[in-house]
Write an enzyme that holds these catalytic residues in place. Structure first.
Site: not given
Ligand code: AHR
Length: 504
Positions: A27, A72, A172-173, A244, A292, A350
């Protein structure tokens, strides 16, 4: 010693090991691109300004596909800012991370980097501030062979051949209120479907990923996927999952069981997608792009100072990973492999510096974080098919996920060369567990080829600039093969990979 066991059957196959399971994510955020993979002037930079040490580590990691350019970031990105002569490229505010995007790197540079890294590109379009037309424009620029304004612009910018990008993320999201251009499920479903239809008429063979929930704890989780797929079921191939994990409030037991949550997350999204498919009387199945996933100490980030000013490539979420984090990452890969019948693509988020397996210093070295190792070994060793791996193991109580297995494992089998690989974790914080794997259903005698374990007396140990190889996997002697039985002692808080050659 506590015991765990399983019987492997070569006929009991989940699905092929999909190479796209070993995807990553770049990113335009923090120092992932700038001073991460791109740093002209670095002693190891190549003629394009790419760090050759990072390229070498990316290849060593075994990454197969890289999602780009966000995240994001993509929800406010204008792709055309990043093409053409560098001196004419605009500097823009990136609202997602409150920094300045210089646009020195855009799709042409990234495609060159991807060629050198030998990875497929998964491209995300901006459906936050933009829509169908801009998605079609970037598709025309990157994939249309020649003879149109934007394909000729790409050719004039030095890329005679189209990039042939197959996998496209439709935004994205967009379920997240933090997202620039955040939408309701209804708004997003309509936009994703319209964009998918348009992209498909430009190029029917594309594989399209619609945004699922940005985490399973979102209040709209489930209803978001349902509404989205009611609009887009027939025109998309994947729904995305993002997750995450972190150790919260010193609850290591729950953290070590993060893969149990990932299992449940995948099963829930599959059930939701299949329910929409059943209502539509559709034979088509929607797969999951887990694009992700990682360990991320998000609570530290949220608790930090708000960004001030508009810096270029600031240090953002450069989490330093320890042994326990690496064990969890190895376990999350076990979960992804276990779901290979429906999770056919995944991206660890990432790649460099930003919650990443690879760290760099500007002007200085690059090194492998602890989480690099289980990823690299799994990507290298998992081949052929994933076998159904049902464990008989003790359990323990967790505050977040209830009763979970102390040991988790998955196995792969390459019928071509006979290799069987077992990936296993021990979540016990104090004691080893002996894992026994019965291979009598295989046609031949198993022979131990290699066995790796990542564990440490200090589970908080990390790899740093000064001590980059403090934590590495070690070959283990606590392993034996007797007839058709493999035995391995899994140390507390450990991840292991054992490769067996089965010959007649
Ligand atoms: O990977 C960090 C962020 O986590 C990304 O930009 C977003 O898509 C997610 O919330």
């Amino acid at each position: 010693m506590r015991l765990a066991s399983c019987v492997l059957d070569p006929a009991s196959v989940v699905a092929p090991v999909h190479r796209r399971t070993f995807g990553s994510f770049v990113e335009h955020m923090g120092r992932c691109v700038y001073t991460g993979l791109y740093e002209p002037g670095h002693p190891l930079a190549d003629e394009d300004g790419f760090r050759t040490d990072v390229l070498a580590l990316t290849r060593e990691l075994g990454v197969t596909m890289v999602r780009y350019p966000g995240g994001n970031f993509v929800s406010g990105y204008r792709w055309e800012d990043g093409v053409g002569p560098r001196e004419r490229r605009p500097r823009r505010r990136d609202l997602a991370w409150h920094s300045i995007e210089t646009n020195e790197v855009g799709i042409d540079e990234f495609a060159r980097w991807a060629g050198k890294a030998e990875v497929e590109i998964m491209y995300a379009v901006n459906l936050g501030t933009r829509g169908v037309q801009e998605a079609l424009d970037v598709h025309e620029y990157v994939n249309h062979p020649e003879g149109t304004t934007l394909s000729e612009l790409r050719r004039a910018n030095g890329a005679a051949k189209p990039y042939g990008i197959t996998m496209w993320c439709l935004g994205n999201e967009l379920d997240g209120p933090w997202q620039t251009g955040h939408k309701t499920a209804q708004e997003y479903g309509l936009l994703a479907a319209a964009t998918a239809r348009a992209l498909r008429s430009a190029e029917p063979g594309l594989e399209l990923v619609a945004c699922g929930s940005s985490s399973s704890s979102m209040p709209t989780f489930g209803s978001w996927e349902t509404t989205l797929l009611e609009h887009a079921y027939d025109v998309v191939d994947y729904v995305s999952c993002h997750a995450y994990y972190e150790e919260l409030d010193g609850d290591l037991g729950s953290f070590l069981a993060s893969a149990a949550d990932m299992d449940h997350f995948v099963d829930s999204v599959v059930a939701t997608a299949d329910a929409v498919g059943a209502r539509r009387r559709s034979k088509k199945k929607i797969n999951i792009s887990f694009d992700e996933w990682n360990v991320w100490y998000l609570s530290r980030f949220q608790g930090g100072e708000p960004a001030t000013g508009w810096p270029v490539a600031p240090r953002v979420i450069e989490d330093e990973y320890n042994v326990a984090d690496a064990v969890v990452v190895g376990n999350l890969l076990i979960s992804l492999l276990r779901h290979s019948d429906r999770v056919t693509a995944a991206c660890q988020a990432q790649l460099v510096n930003v919650i990443a397996p690879i760290r760099t210093e500007p002007g200085g070295p690059a090194w492998r974080q602890t989480i690099f190792h289980p990823f690299a070994k799994t990507a290298a060793l998992a081949r052929g098919s994933v076998l159904r791996t049902r464990l008989d193991a003790p359990t323990y109580a967790t505050a977040r996920y209830g009763e979970v297995s102390l040991v988790d494992a998955v196995a792969t089998h390459d019928a071509e060369d006979g290799d069987v690989v077992v990936f296993a974790v021990n979540r016990d914080q104090n004691d080893p567990v002996e894992l026994t794997v019965d291979l009598h259903l295989f046609d031949g005698d198993p022979r131990l080829a290699e066995a790796w374990t990542l564990s440490d007396d200090d589970i908080r140990a990390t790899n740093t600039l000064d001590d980059p190889d403090r934590v590495v996997p070690h070959t283990t002697s606590q392993v034996s093969v007797d007839g058709a039985t493999l035995r391995i002692v899994l140390p507390p808080v450990s991840w292991s990979a054992i490769r067996l050659e089965v010959t007649r």
